[in-house]
Enzyme design. Sequence first.
Site, short mmCIF file in Angstrom:
data_model
loop_
_atom_site.label_atom_id
_atom_site.label_comp_id
_atom_site.label_asym_id
_atom_site.label_seq_id
_atom_site.Cartn_x
_atom_site.Cartn_y
_atom_site.Cartn_z
N GLY A 111 -96.60 39.14 -4.11
CA GLY A 111 -97.56 39.75 -3.47
C GLY A 111 -97.22 41.41 -3.70
N HIS A 149 -90.61 39.04 -7.29
CA HIS A 149 -91.43 39.82 -7.99
C HIS A 149 -91.06 41.00 -8.15
CE1 HIS A 149 -94.02 36.05 -7.94
NE2 HIS A 149 -95.16 36.83 -8.99
N GLU A 180 -93.32 44.98 -11.91
CA GLU A 180 -94.69 44.63 -12.68
C GLU A 180 -95.54 46.02 -12.16
OE1 GLU A 180 -98.09 41.32 -12.63
OE2 GLU A 180 -96.85 41.42 -10.90
#
Length: 372
Positions: free
Chosen positions: A176, A203, A206
Amino acid sequence: METDLAALPKVLLHDHLDGGLRPATVLDIARQEGYDALPADDVDDLARWFAEAADSGSLVRYLQTFDHTVGVMQTREALARVARECAVDLAADGVVYAESRYAPEQHLRQGLTLDDVVLAVNRGFREGEEEAAGQGRPIRVRVLPSAMRHAARSVEIAELTVRHLGDQVAGFDIAGAEDGFPPTRHLEAFDYLRQHNAHFTIHAGEAFGLPSIWEAIQFCGADRLGHGVRIVDDIVLDGVPVTEDLPAAIARAATDPRAFELGALAAYVRDTRIPLEMCPSSNVQTGAAASIEAHPISLLKDLQFRVTLNTDNRLMSATSMTREAGLLVERAGWTRADLRRVTVNAMKSAFLPFDERLDIIEGVLKPAYDGT
């Protein structure tokens, strides 16, 4: 070269189940389930819409693509079918080991429980493995349930992961929007996973920079980083940040890797061999990289970071592992030896027992890449 690339065995660590559906399957399930929000009613038109929406430069439109794939993944039958086809499609692309991630909390609209979702997906992947083996393309697929970082169910998803460890499930992911939703909001989930000896990836790096990577590693204890491209923000060449001219830095790294100065975080990531799950085409689409030629994966590879090559969302990026490898060969000058390195890196970094990883490295990957 394309035929050679297609035949090489591949290892995939970062692939979203809801980002890799066949367009025909999206249409078919939508008709069966009465989902009437699709933007097209023809397979080719729908595939084109997904690709154009993902390339539009609009985050709102990009996210709409997942509204539609998740929208048709709300029953046991649909989830099992999507997982089965995922395994078959990856095997046809030469993938011999894959980890597929998805967010169970997004598949509850028609009354399924979190455990129902996991069991349906697991069943689909087992069926897909059997189908691929019957076609002479053996593949092993393991699952990473994901928690959404903007939501408040990460502990629940961590507990779900631990309940199903060993039954297709290999670890945990958190996904997310990074900006505004740091991983440290979910420390309780990561503590729970560590206490139960469960692997997890986050994650990070990015859409947001070094603070996201630092928190994921030093506060949360991530085993791997999803994407991690922004680690280049902590690398300097001749006193100048490499981000000021990545193409020049990439060219220099190929011949003079010791000329680079790594900041404390970048050095820690490299020294401790933290795997980077890099997704070139996806990163170009989202603006995390300017182009395939200037993607940080080439610089980081030559600086000996533990880089891995991945697809992220095969439908949205209209890609495959063969295509990702081909782009790096054709546009970034990668060699067979480079592809061998990132493939072995990925297998070393898989959330699979050591002896099983070693069997694939020594029995499948090295013989294929070395021609033995």
